[in-house]
Write an enzyme that holds these catalytic residues in place. Structure first.
Site, short mmCIF file in Angstrom:
data_model
loop_
_atom_site.label_atom_id
_atom_site.label_comp_id
_atom_site.label_asym_id
_atom_site.label_seq_id
_atom_site.Cartn_x
_atom_site.Cartn_y
_atom_site.Cartn_z
N GLU A 229 47.61 39.51 38.31
CA GLU A 229 46.18 39.33 38.60
C GLU A 229 45.67 38.33 37.57
O GLU A 229 45.64 38.61 36.37
CB GLU A 229 45.40 40.64 38.51
CG GLU A 229 43.93 40.45 38.89
CD GLU A 229 43.05 41.67 38.67
OE1 GLU A 229 41.87 41.60 39.06
OE2 GLU A 229 43.52 42.67 38.09
N ASP B 123 35.39 32.38 38.77
CA ASP B 123 34.24 31.48 38.70
C ASP B 123 34.54 30.31 39.64
O ASP B 123 35.56 29.63 39.46
CB ASP B 123 34.08 30.99 37.26
CG ASP B 123 32.81 30.16 37.07
OD1 ASP B 123 32.35 29.51 38.03
OD2 ASP B 123 32.29 30.15 35.94
#
Length: 223
Positions: A50, A124
């Site tokens: 991840e 982001d």
């Protein structure tokens, strides 16, 4: 988060056996687990990453569902993944690790073909053009992922950003990558994998409260 809380979490991270915090030089000059993650987990099970893991919800959630795989969360912000590391300890999950490192160093952490699957959860989107190089699905990052993934390795992108979803989808199509699944609103349109619906991050819950659609793409980097 107050500075005292951050310092407390940094200190506690140092006591967790599932947290690895190498100096940048250690990573660049020869990371000790690169090509040798079996020595950390004491098994040869498949590795799932991840990237930009935040609080590590997917790392922990997937590990609970798949005891036959090893899960590694990577993020430079140790005070955030403290939560995931602590939860993994409390749940006695031996198939979880967290590495404090920049995502752009991922190819220094793993050998070619050492990783089976990658999850990128709510990164982001870096919308400004001058920030393109920081998008976690830009061509340079995709090349790094391709380098460490097995030939049939899979990448998953879950995001609330329609921009990030569209940018990535267009890029993948232009590069001739294999798009296995795409959904621009996973909670309204049926068909998404169970782990996409059943595991929710801290930020995802905030987005859902604002009625923002959650998007998902699963793909292989085949070019």
């Amino acid at each position: 988060m107050g500075s005292k809380n951050k310092l407390k979490r940094f200190k506690e991270n140092e006591t967790f056996p599932n947290v690895i915090q190498p100096h940048r030089d250690e990573v660049l000059e020869g990371f000790k687990f690169k090509g040798n993650w079996a020595s950390f987990f004491n098994n040869e099970n498949p590795i799932v990453l991840e990237l930009g893991c935040g609080k590590g919800e997917y790392t922990v959630g997937l590990a609970q569902k798949n005891s036959d795989k090893n899960f590694i969360g990577i993020d430079i912000k140790g005070a955030r993944f403290w939560r995931g590391a602590k939860s993994a300890q409390e749940l006695e999950l031996n198939n979880v690790a967290f590495v404090r490192a920049q995502v752009e160093l991922v190819d220094y952490l793993f050998e070619p073909g050492e990783v089976n699957e990658i999850w990128i959860t709510f990164p982001d989107p870096q919308i400004k053009y001058k920030r393109t190089k920081h998008r976690l699905t830009n061509p340079l990052f995709l090349e790094k992922y391709k380098h460490i993934l097995k030939p049939d390795g899979i990448v998953n992108l879950k995001t609330d950003s329609e921009f990030m979803h569209g940018y990535t989808l267009g890029l993948l199509q232009g590069l001739g990558c294999e798009i296995l699944y795409s959904n621009h609103d996973v909670y309204k349109n049926e068909g998404s994998p169970a782990e996409v619906l059943e595991i929710q991050t801290f930020y995802e819950n905030q987005y859902l409260e604002k009625a923002k659609p959650i998007t998902y793409i699963q793909f292989r980097i085949t070019n």
